[in-house]
Write a protein that holds these residues in place. Structure first.
Motif, PDB file in Angstrom:
ATOM      1  N   GLY A 111      50.084  39.644  46.756  1.00  0.00           N
ATOM      2  CA  GLY A 111      50.842  39.089  45.639  1.00  0.00           C
ATOM      3  C   GLY A 111      50.715  39.875  44.348  1.00  0.00           C
ATOM      4  N   PHE A 112      49.846  40.864  44.317  1.00  0.00           N
ATOM      5  CA  PHE A 112      49.737  41.710  43.142  1.00  0.00           C
ATOM      6  C   PHE A 112      49.077  43.022  43.562  1.00  0.00           C
ATOM      7  CE2 PHE A 112      45.201  41.558  41.932  1.00  0.00           C
ATOM      8  CZ  PHE A 112      44.764  40.596  42.822  1.00  0.00           C
ATOM      9  N   THR A 113      49.131  44.008  42.687  1.00  0.00           N
ATOM     10  CA  THR A 113      48.598  45.330  43.004  1.00  0.00           C
ATOM     11  C   THR A 113      47.244  45.508  42.346  1.00  0.00           C
ATOM     12  OG1 THR A 113      50.855  46.194  43.090  1.00  0.00           O
ATOM     13  CG2 THR A 113      49.071  47.790  42.937  1.00  0.00           C
ATOM     14  N   LEU A 114      46.223  45.678  43.162  1.00  0.00           N
ATOM     15  CA  LEU A 114      44.860  45.748  42.648  1.00  0.00           C
ATOM     16  C   LEU A 114      44.617  46.927  41.729  1.00  0.00           C
ATOM     17  CD1 LEU A 114      42.328  44.789  45.475  1.00  0.00           C
ATOM     18  CD2 LEU A 114      42.691  43.637  43.282  1.00  0.00           C
ATOM     19  N   ASP A 115      45.268  48.059  41.980  1.00  0.00           N
ATOM     20  CA  ASP A 115      44.923  49.253  41.206  1.00  0.00           C
ATOM     21  C   ASP A 115      45.385  49.165  39.751  1.00  0.00           C
ATOM     22  OD1 ASP A 115      47.487  51.570  42.494  1.00  0.00           O
ATOM     23  OD2 ASP A 115      47.630  49.658  41.429  1.00  0.00           O
ATOM     24  N   ARG A 116      46.077  48.110  39.404  1.00  0.00           N
ATOM     25  CA  ARG A 116      46.467  47.918  38.009  1.00  0.00           C
ATOM     26  C   ARG A 116      45.386  47.210  37.198  1.00  0.00           C
ATOM     27  NH1 ARG A 116      52.807  45.906  38.571  1.00  0.00           N
ATOM     28  NH2 ARG A 116      53.565  47.759  39.644  1.00  0.00           N
ATOM     29  N   TYR A 117      44.326  46.790  37.887  1.00  0.00           N
ATOM     30  CA  TYR A 117      43.307  45.976  37.229  1.00  0.00           C
ATOM     31  C   TYR A 117      41.909  46.536  37.445  1.00  0.00           C
ATOM     32  CZ  TYR A 117      47.059  42.524  37.345  1.00  0.00           C
ATOM     33  OH  TYR A 117      48.246  41.863  37.200  1.00  0.00           O
ATOM     34  N   PRO A 118      41.029  46.370  36.474  1.00  0.00           N
ATOM     35  CA  PRO A 118      39.606  46.598  36.760  1.00  0.00           C
ATOM     36  C   PRO A 118      39.143  45.564  37.789  1.00  0.00           C
ATOM     37  CG  PRO A 118      40.010  46.462  34.393  1.00  0.00           C
ATOM     38  CD  PRO A 118      41.263  46.006  35.080  1.00  0.00           C
ATOM     39  N   ILE A 119      38.297  45.985  38.689  1.00  0.00           N
ATOM     40  CA  ILE A 119      37.770  45.094  39.716  1.00  0.00           C
ATOM     41  C   ILE A 119      36.251  45.124  39.648  1.00  0.00           C
ATOM     42  CG2 ILE A 119      37.686  44.522  42.164  1.00  0.00           C
ATOM     43  CD1 ILE A 119      40.484  44.383  40.990  1.00  0.00           C
ATOM     44  N   GLY A 120      35.667  43.956  39.606  1.00  0.00           N
ATOM     45  CA  GLY A 120      34.215  43.867  39.558  1.00  0.00           C
ATOM     46  C   GLY A 120      33.654  43.121  40.750  1.00  0.00           C
ATOM     47  N   TRP A 121      32.453  43.473  41.127  1.00  0.00           N
ATOM     48  CA  TRP A 121      31.689  42.715  42.119  1.00  0.00           C
ATOM     49  C   TRP A 121      30.512  42.067  41.402  1.00  0.00           C
ATOM     50  CZ3 TRP A 121      32.951  41.495  46.991  1.00  0.00           C
ATOM     51  CH2 TRP A 121      33.919  42.259  47.645  1.00  0.00           C
ATOM     52  N   PHE A 122      30.328  40.799  41.685  1.00  0.00           N
ATOM     53  CA  PHE A 122      29.213  40.016  41.145  1.00  0.00           C
ATOM     54  C   PHE A 122      28.431  39.442  42.317  1.00  0.00           C
ATOM     55  CE2 PHE A 122      30.284  39.402  36.589  1.00  0.00           C
ATOM     56  CZ  PHE A 122      31.540  39.971  36.576  1.00  0.00           C
ATOM     57  N   ARG A 123      27.224  39.001  42.040  1.00  0.00           N
ATOM     58  CA  ARG A 123      26.464  38.277  43.050  1.00  0.00           C
ATOM     59  C   ARG A 123      25.665  37.174  42.380  1.00  0.00           C
ATOM     60  NH1 ARG A 123      22.149  43.024  44.687  1.00  0.00           N
ATOM     61  NH2 ARG A 123      20.857  42.940  42.787  1.00  0.00           N
ATOM     62  N   GLN A 124      25.379  36.165  43.179  1.00  0.00           N
ATOM     63  CA  GLN A 124      24.567  35.060  42.691  1.00  0.00           C
ATOM     64  C   GLN A 124      23.592  34.638  43.762  1.00  0.00           C
ATOM     65  OE1 GLN A 124      26.748  31.671  41.173  1.00  0.00           O
ATOM     66  NE2 GLN A 124      25.005  31.067  39.902  1.00  0.00           N
TER      67      GLN A 124
ATOM     68  N   TYR B  51      30.881  37.997  44.908  1.00  0.00           N
ATOM     69  CA  TYR B  51      32.216  37.637  44.469  1.00  0.00           C
ATOM     70  C   TYR B  51      32.975  38.869  43.971  1.00  0.00           C
ATOM     71  CZ  TYR B  51      30.223  32.925  44.173  1.00  0.00           C
ATOM     72  OH  TYR B  51      29.618  31.724  44.452  1.00  0.00           O
ATOM     73  N   CYS B  52      34.240  38.883  44.276  1.00  0.00           N
ATOM     74  CA  CYS B  52      35.149  39.868  43.715  1.00  0.00           C
ATOM     75  C   CYS B  52      35.840  39.224  42.512  1.00  0.00           C
ATOM     76  CB  CYS B  52      36.155  40.251  44.792  1.00  0.00           C
ATOM     77  SG  CYS B  52      37.457  41.355  44.280  1.00  0.00           S
ATOM     78  N   ALA B  53      35.978  39.990  41.426  1.00  0.00           N
ATOM     79  CA  ALA B  53      36.635  39.473  40.231  1.00  0.00           C
ATOM     80  C   ALA B  53      37.665  40.485  39.751  1.00  0.00           C
ATOM     81  CB  ALA B  53      35.609  39.209  39.138  1.00  0.00           C
ATOM     82  N   VAL B  54      38.819  39.983  39.347  1.00  0.00           N
ATOM     83  CA  VAL B  54      39.944  40.836  38.969  1.00  0.00           C
ATOM     84  C   VAL B  54      40.240  40.703  37.484  1.00  0.00           C
ATOM     85  CG1 VAL B  54      42.385  41.294  39.352  1.00  0.00           C
ATOM     86  CG2 VAL B  54      40.930  40.620  41.266  1.00  0.00           C
ATOM     87  N   GLY B  55      40.432  41.846  36.838  1.00  0.00           N
ATOM     88  CA  GLY B  55      40.795  41.842  35.431  1.00  0.00           C
ATOM     89  C   GLY B  55      39.598  42.051  34.533  1.00  0.00           C
TER      90      GLY B  55
ATOM     91  N   ALA C  40      31.751  43.441  35.004  1.00  0.00           N
ATOM     92  CA  ALA C  40      33.114  43.278  34.513  1.00  0.00           C
ATOM     93  C   ALA C  40      33.104  42.155  33.477  1.00  0.00           C
ATOM     94  CB  ALA C  40      34.058  42.937  35.650  1.00  0.00           C
ATOM     95  N   LEU C  41      33.631  42.442  32.283  1.00  0.00           N
ATOM     96  CA  LEU C  41      33.639  41.470  31.190  1.00  0.00           C
ATOM     97  C   LEU C  41      34.943  40.668  31.200  1.00  0.00           C
ATOM     98  CD1 LEU C  41      32.238  43.767  28.362  1.00  0.00           C
ATOM     99  CD2 LEU C  41      30.978  42.235  29.877  1.00  0.00           C
ATOM    100  N   ASP C  42      34.807  39.356  31.177  1.00  0.00           N
ATOM    101  CA  ASP C  42      35.942  38.442  31.068  1.00  0.00           C
ATOM    102  C   ASP C  42      37.014  38.669  32.122  1.00  0.00           C
ATOM    103  OD1 ASP C  42      35.629  38.796  27.512  1.00  0.00           O
ATOM    104  OD2 ASP C  42      34.810  37.214  28.802  1.00  0.00           O
ATOM    105  N   PRO C  43      36.660  38.698  33.400  1.00  0.00           N
ATOM    106  CA  PRO C  43      37.701  38.813  34.421  1.00  0.00           C
ATOM    107  C   PRO C  43      38.616  37.589  34.423  1.00  0.00           C
ATOM    108  CG  PRO C  43      35.595  38.286  35.435  1.00  0.00           C
ATOM    109  CD  PRO C  43      35.321  38.545  33.985  1.00  0.00           C
ATOM    110  N   ASP C  44      39.816  37.801  34.937  1.00  0.00           N
ATOM    111  CA  ASP C  44      40.811  36.732  34.921  1.00  0.00           C
ATOM    112  C   ASP C  44      40.783  35.870  36.182  1.00  0.00           C
ATOM    113  OD1 ASP C  44      42.701  39.313  33.549  1.00  0.00           O
ATOM    114  OD2 ASP C  44      42.104  37.527  32.415  1.00  0.00           O
ATOM    115  N   TYR C  45      40.440  36.468  37.297  1.00  0.00           N
ATOM    116  CA  TYR C  45      40.478  35.766  38.567  1.00  0.00           C
ATOM    117  C   TYR C  45      39.207  36.034  39.359  1.00  0.00           C
ATOM    118  CZ  TYR C  45      45.440  35.837  37.383  1.00  0.00           C
ATOM    119  OH  TYR C  45      46.642  35.713  36.733  1.00  0.00           O
ATOM    120  N   TRP C  46      38.805  35.019  40.104  1.00  0.00           N
ATOM    121  CA  TRP C  46      37.602  35.101  40.926  1.00  0.00           C
ATOM    122  C   TRP C  46      37.934  34.761  42.373  1.00  0.00           C
ATOM    123  CZ3 TRP C  46      32.782  36.466  39.096  1.00  0.00           C
ATOM    124  CH2 TRP C  46      32.647  36.529  37.707  1.00  0.00           C
ATOM    125  N   GLY C  47      37.269  35.464  43.277  1.00  0.00           N
ATOM    126  CA  GLY C  47      37.375  35.110  44.679  1.00  0.00           C
ATOM    127  C   GLY C  47      36.401  33.997  45.029  1.00  0.00           C
ATOM    128  N   GLN C  48      36.420  33.595  46.274  1.00  0.00           N
ATOM    129  CA  GLN C  48      35.568  32.479  46.705  1.00  0.00           C
ATOM    130  C   GLN C  48      34.191  32.928  47.154  1.00  0.00           C
ATOM    131  OE1 GLN C  48      37.947  30.396  49.628  1.00  0.00           O
ATOM    132  NE2 GLN C  48      38.926  29.156  48.050  1.00  0.00           N
TER     133      GLN C  48
END
Length: 124
Positions: free
Chosen positions: A26-39, A95-99, A108-116
């Motif tokens: 539904g969107f193109t990943l390469d237009r956004y910074p992508i971060g990986w987080f862990r908890q 977690y993967c985070a977009v934006g 990644a600072l202030d991502p817009d979307y988070w994966g599950q």
């Protein structure tokens, strides 16, 4: 509709490797910074790695430098996190985070979307 799914987690012995994937639709990943987080259980979520959208620069937390590699496959619209030499302290939900914006600390600072999230367990 923005959708992306993490996969590739599992149980691995110390010293082993896993490759996590963050696949988008539904969107193109390469237009956004992508971060990986862990908890980890009982701990705050921490930024692990980030890849920029502009020039593909990569950033890593000190705890994973030299062991983890973030990359993009634009043809597959997927971002990967290759994790080598895994340690028990790498255990957690990833977690993967977009934006947002990549920081030098690997967060990644202030991502817009988070994966599950996908569970990674490093244990013998």
């Amino acid at each position: 509709q923005v959708q992306f799914v993490e996969s590739g987690g599992g149980l691995v012995q110390p010293g082993g490797s896993l490759r996590l994937s963050c696949a988008a639709s539904g969107f193109t990943l390469d237009r956004y910074p992508i971060g990986w987080f862990r908890q980890a259980p009982g701990k705050e979520r921490e930024g692990v790695s980030c890849i920029s959208s502009s020039d593909g620069s990569t950033y890593y937390a000190d705890s994973v430098k030299g062991r983890f590699t973030i990359s993009r496959d634009n043809a597959k619209n997927t971002v990967y996190l290759q994790m080598n030499s895994l340690k028990s302290e790498d255990t957690g939900v990833y977690y993967c985070a977009v934006g947002g914006i990549c920081s030098d600390s690997g967060r990644a600072l202030d991502p817009d979307y988070w994966g599950q999230g996908t569970q990674v367990t490093v244990s013998s």
